[in-house]
Design an enzyme around this catalytic site. Structure first.
Site, PDB file in Angstrom:
ATOM      1  N   HIS A 193      -3.770  -6.546  -5.923  1.00 18.27           N
ATOM      2  CA  HIS A 193      -5.105  -5.727  -6.469  1.00 18.27           C
ATOM      3  C   HIS A 193      -5.629  -4.862  -5.537  1.00 18.27           C
ATOM      4  O   HIS A 193      -5.863  -3.629  -5.920  1.00 18.27           O
ATOM      5  CB  HIS A 193      -5.998  -6.798  -6.957  1.00 18.27           C
ATOM      6  CG  HIS A 193      -7.452  -6.312  -7.518  1.00 18.27           C
ATOM      7  ND1 HIS A 193      -7.447  -5.964  -9.069  1.00 18.27           N
ATOM      8  CD2 HIS A 193      -8.345  -5.734  -6.929  1.00 18.27           C
ATOM      9  CE1 HIS A 193      -8.529  -5.609  -8.931  1.00 18.27           C
ATOM     10  NE2 HIS A 193      -9.210  -5.459  -7.739  1.00 18.27           N
ATOM     11  N   GLU A 194      -5.803  -5.284  -4.293  1.00 14.19           N
ATOM     12  CA  GLU A 194      -6.360  -4.459  -3.229  1.00 14.19           C
ATOM     13  C   GLU A 194      -5.334  -3.250  -3.006  1.00 14.19           C
ATOM     14  O   GLU A 194      -5.889  -2.158  -2.568  1.00 14.19           O
ATOM     15  CB  GLU A 194      -6.821  -5.108  -2.202  1.00 14.19           C
ATOM     16  CG  GLU A 194      -7.937  -6.288  -2.434  1.00 14.19           C
ATOM     17  CD  GLU A 194      -9.049  -5.819  -3.063  1.00 14.19           C
ATOM     18  OE1 GLU A 194      -9.242  -4.703  -2.909  1.00 14.19           O
ATOM     19  OE2 GLU A 194      -9.631  -6.452  -4.031  1.00 14.19           O
ATOM     20  N   HIS A 254      -5.847  -0.268  -5.160  1.00 13.11           N
ATOM     21  CA  HIS A 254      -7.033   0.389  -4.468  1.00 13.11           C
ATOM     22  C   HIS A 254      -6.692   1.345  -3.198  1.00 13.11           C
ATOM     23  O   HIS A 254      -7.012   2.597  -3.379  1.00 13.11           O
ATOM     24  CB  HIS A 254      -8.264  -0.297  -4.358  1.00 13.11           C
ATOM     25  CG  HIS A 254      -9.114  -0.818  -5.377  1.00 13.11           C
ATOM     26  ND1 HIS A 254      -9.205  -0.383  -6.442  1.00 13.11           N
ATOM     27  CD2 HIS A 254      -9.273  -2.309  -5.632  1.00 13.11           C
ATOM     28  CE1 HIS A 254      -9.778  -1.316  -7.471  1.00 13.11           C
ATOM     29  NE2 HIS A 254     -10.012  -2.403  -6.963  1.00 13.11           N
TER      30      HIS A 254
END
Length: 454
Positions: free
Chosen positions: A21-22, A25
């Site tokens: 997920h990170e 980003h």
């Protein structure tokens, strides 16, 4: 050992999903030219970190493992050092609204891409799964009253082909959520290709509520996986079965005059005997025999049951469904989409009160499922990771301040009005978002504890 395995399995699930997920980003932020100051797995105080990369980004592990974050150069960070004129063009809020949308949306998108990749790999590998051949439904069940019979193969649900039991169950889950009747395509053999079903059966599902979907709602409808005939396997030495004269290969016809449907039914009859002598009618080759067997009484977890010490094969008819990589990728995308849509529907029905909030699960339940699937095997464990990854992606897209979806809502307002949401409104919304998240966490933990003690 099982507790350690559960902890490790949960740690891997959590670590993989947070990092993916990170990374979404982080990578899109770098692609957009935004400077990343810190990449953290975990929240709160940093317990370990190292700096490397072109911008000397701090790669950190923080003390609270439930989450993570990517800290970018941001003019709103009043605790940070003044931003140099050279770095100002790499500051987050100075980027166009579309770049900010891309950076924020990249986290949930990464979770969806992970699920697609995992499902595609599993489809390429081929997953042995039970076929859709039915066990004999009980005469009072919805399945029997609708016309389903022992040995029927369900080959389609509402016109969509199904070959394996998990796909059948998944289609039934969607029908229950949508409150739709189900039209089943039936064949007497396991069909391959695009052959039309021999007949169709309409199965009402209104007797099942959405709250029952975590349980065995299929059995409530009368839909159960067909099991092999009650043919005995290995007979254990010096057990009740051997003493009674039973042999490997014996086909059990009846117990105390009651016809035995399959191996599972025979095991259930023996377990429920609680030490009573059973009269078995069986076929040995072409000979019909009658033998009496006295099951021994075994106590486990405070409950008593009968046992005769003989193996009874109960593995259902299996289908291995493998695909070429391109087809598998398409299947992975469809499965990810269907799962995400179903998750959103469940959230919507919880909001309007059609589904109980008892369905909200927290870290304890996720850890338990992680351990269970890890013990079953790699295929089940990877499938679990994919499903949790989709749930994480969907939940992060909900329009709750603090979550990615909340930020995307701000940017949608900015696109429509031509100006960003004010810091005052954003601060109030952030506090409200924290309150909502804390409430959800308390509900989840409460449900987890309830599951443990019930």
């Amino acid at each position: 050992m099982s507790l350690l395995q559960t902890i490790l399995a949960f740690a891997v699930v959590l670590g993989v999903l947070i990092i993916v997920h990170e990374l979404g980003h982080y990578l899109v932020a770098r692609w957009c030219g935004v400077k990343v100051l810190r990449f953290s797995v975990g929240m709160g105080k940093v317990v370990y970190s190292r700096r490397f990369g072109p911008d000397q980004t701090e790669w950190a592990v923080s003390i609270l493992p439930l989450g993570g974050y990517v800290k970018m150069l941001d003019a709103r960070d009043h605790d940070g050092a003044p931003i140099s004129s050279a770095d100002m063009k790499r500051e987050f809020t100075s980027q166009s609204v579309w770049r900010r949308i891309a950076i924020v949306a990249a986290g949930p998108l990464a979770n969806f891409l992970l699920a697609i990749a995992v499902f595609a790999a599993l489809f390429v590998h081929g997953i042995p799964e039970p076929s859709t051949k039915l066990r004999a439904p009980a005469e009072q069940s919805v399945a029997w009253q609708s016309g389903l019979r022992e040995g029927d193969h369900i080959v389609s649900v509402n016109g969509k082909a199904v070959q394996i039991w998990p796909d059948l169950r998944w289609a039934m889950v969607q029908a229950v959520i949508d409150r739709q009747p189900v039209v089943l395509g039936i064949s007497t053999t396991s069909q391959q290709g695009d052959m039309p079903p021999a007949r169709t059966v309409t199965l009402p599902v209104r007797s099942v509520s959405a709250d029952e979907l975590e349980g065995d709602f299929m059995a409530k409808l009368g839909l159960e996986i067909a099991r092999p005939a009650p043919v005995l396997g290995k007979v254990m030495p010096d057990g009740p079965a051997e003493r009674a004269g039973l042999r490997e290969g014996d086909l059990i016809r009846s117990v105390d005059g009651k016809v035995v449907q399959d191996g599972l039914a025979f095991v259930e009859m023996v377990r429920m005997s609680e030490g009573k002598t059973l009269q078995l009618d069986l076929m040995r080759g072409n000979a019909l025999l009658s033998l009496a067997v006295a099951p021994e009484v075994v106590e486990q977890d405070g409950r008593k049951f009968g046992r005769i010490k003989v193996e009874v094969p109960m593995v259902p008819e299996m289908v291995t469904e493998g695909s070429n990589p391109l087809v598998a990728l398409g299947k992975g995308m469809v499965k990810t989409w269907d799962t995400a849509v179903m998750t959103l529907k469940m959230v919507g029905k919880m909001i309007v009160g059609e589904v109980s909030w008892k369905n909200v699960t927290g870290p304890i339940t996720i850890a338990d499922y992680a351990g269970q699937t890890a013990r079953i095997g790699l295929v089940s464990y990877l499938s679990f990771i994919a499903f949790v990854s989709i749930s994480l992606g969907v939940m992060n897209l909900l329009p709750i301040p603090v979550l990615d979806g909340g930020h995307l809502l701000y940017y949608a307002v900015e696109v429509l009005t031509g100006r960003p949401v004010s810091e005052r409104v954003s601060a109030v919304a952030q506090r409200a978002g924290i309150g909502i998240l804390m409430t959800l966490m308390l509900v989840a933990v409460f449900n987890d504890i309830n599951r443990l003690v019930s």
